[in-house]
Design a protein around this motif. Sequence first.
Motif, short mmCIF file in Angstrom:
data_model
loop_
_atom_site.label_atom_id
_atom_site.label_comp_id
_atom_site.label_asym_id
_atom_site.label_seq_id
_atom_site.Cartn_x
_atom_site.Cartn_y
_atom_site.Cartn_z
N LYS B 87 0.83 -1.20 0.00
CA LYS B 87 0.00 0.00 0.00
C LYS B 87 0.87 1.25 0.00
O LYS B 87 0.40 2.32 -0.34
CB LYS B 87 -0.91 0.00 1.24
N ARG B 113 -10.90 3.29 -2.78
CA ARG B 113 -12.11 2.57 -2.38
C ARG B 113 -11.78 1.22 -1.76
O ARG B 113 -12.49 0.73 -0.88
CB ARG B 113 -13.02 2.38 -3.59
N GLU B 114 -10.68 0.60 -2.21
CA GLU B 114 -10.31 -0.70 -1.66
C GLU B 114 -9.74 -0.57 -0.26
O GLU B 114 -9.99 -1.43 0.58
CB GLU B 114 -9.27 -1.38 -2.56
N HIS B 115 -8.95 0.46 -0.04
CA HIS B 115 -8.15 0.48 1.19
C HIS B 115 -8.55 1.54 2.20
O HIS B 115 -7.97 1.60 3.28
CB HIS B 115 -6.68 0.65 0.84
#
Lengths: 259, 279
Positions: B87, B113-115
């Motif tokens: 990340k 949006r994922e993390h």
Amino acid sequence: MDWLQALGRRGLGVFERLGRASVLLFNIIGGLHTLVPRPALVTYQVFSVGVLSLVIIVVSGLFVGMVLGLQGYNTLVDFGAEESLGVVVALSLVRELGPVVTALLFAGRAGSALTAEIGLMKATEQLSAMEMMAVDPVRRVLAPRFLAGFVSMPLLAAIFSAVGVTGGYFVGVGLLGVDEGAYWSQMQDRVDLYDDIMNGVVKSLVFGAVATWIAVFEGYDAVPTSEGVSRATTRTVVQTALAVLALDFILTALMFGEY
Amino acid sequence: MANQDQQQPLVEIRNLSFSHGSRKIFDGVDIDIHAGGVTAIMGPSGTGKTTLLRLIGGQLRPQTGTILVDGEDVTRIRRGRLYQLRKRMGMLFQNGALLTDMSVFDNVAYPLREHTRLPESMVRDLVLMKLEAVGLRGARDLLPSQLSGGMARRVALARAIALDPMMILYDEPFTGQDPISMGVLVRLIRLLNDSIGLTSIVVSHDIAETAAIADYIYLLSGGKVVAQGTSAELERSDSAWAQQFLQGLADGPVPFHYPARDYAEDLLTPSSVAAAARG
Ligand SMILES: Nc1ncnc2c1ncn2[C@@H]1O[C@H](COP(=O)(O)OP(=O)(O)O)[C@@H](O)[C@H]1O
Ligand SMILES: [Mg+2]
């Protein structure tokens, strides 16, 4: 001795692929829970895997049902048993042709598309890019497709059978003059919810899992070139067909073997 | 960078060896990437530059050696930790590798949006900021298939900086670019590096562009680091490798020919005999 060596190497290759495919299936199933907060991923796949297969399923179901109506009538009429046409059509569809033909059509329509899509995502490094963004492609790309195939197959098979029964009705009752009341009432009497319908549903659940498993594995395992993806797509269709027919025999023997 | 030797490098590669099957790609490579700088890794095509980036990103595991990224050894790290580390790394793939089924906006929003659990209004602001930084705010509604190669790479760059990483890995960012988008990318890489305090690794074989922005250059060939230094040092160096590469000579320590048997002998042997001899 060369051929023996070659055979051995091929055999090892098969087991190695089977091993990798099993590990992948394990990871997919282990990742299914991550779909709970993201139902949209699955519904979108149910649409592209299931809904877009509807036309081919409905049209094929209609024709298969009509052929069953013709063939069944020709055989039954010799014994004066044409009243039982409804039973013959419904049992053939619910027990065998519904799950099997749906699975074969599914492999050609949806399975090949899944493999090509995933293989191309691999070839264009989209899967690698996801990994580098700390997003697991097995969970985000493969798991929703697997679940969608598993859910869609029994529904598609049910639609196939329902349309097929109607096709048999058109031919039997409409064309050949079988008594309408007999067609439906005999069907109601003799088709059993558990022995026939549930067994058919179990078959299509198994076929759905196997067909989508093969499709996503072949895509994920494809050699990331255009040739590799095209080969993987072909393999999906061939292997799914073989697996479905073989499993159908095994499942039929287990379910209906006592007769 | 005068203080290069004092601080701990952000990426520290030691004694790295890696093979694809029987093909040896790296053989005892040591590389240091210092925080805050642009480090270039150069070498002829097929030396394993992309492979090196994948090793740093933990997508491949080496046979021997260690790769410390911000103190963690990615060759031995557990999967969960690796994902945490990723990340904080952005990777710009050779062709952008945008997700083709979503728009430019959604591509850049994807990591957010994922993390993160940011509200959609904040995601929107962040995405527009990142797109503005690469000059493509107006292209937010296009699909990847509607972008030129240079634009796709800039969108991928916006995506790579979406989570404000500590480091970006660029895989051949200049290859196949027209002179204008090449210039844009060169300036962008340097600008991003200096303005948001990134650390950049640029893998490339475009000498002029890379030398212009790199603080430090490693030359790779035949699985080893054959020369290293600032671009001025490399120009002055008497290393035959450096000279061949910087001047683009066809022959030198990097041979023009792929390894083959003797040319005359090859021509004089009928193909059937040759096939039999090979078999
Ligand atoms: N999956 C793989 N299997 C076998 N060899 C590979 C694989 N990927 C790359 N290679 C080989 O490794 C070498 C280095 O590849 P790569 O890192 O892509 O080089 P570069 O990016 O410097 O052009 C190439 O010669 C390539 O043929
Ligand atoms: Mg490369």
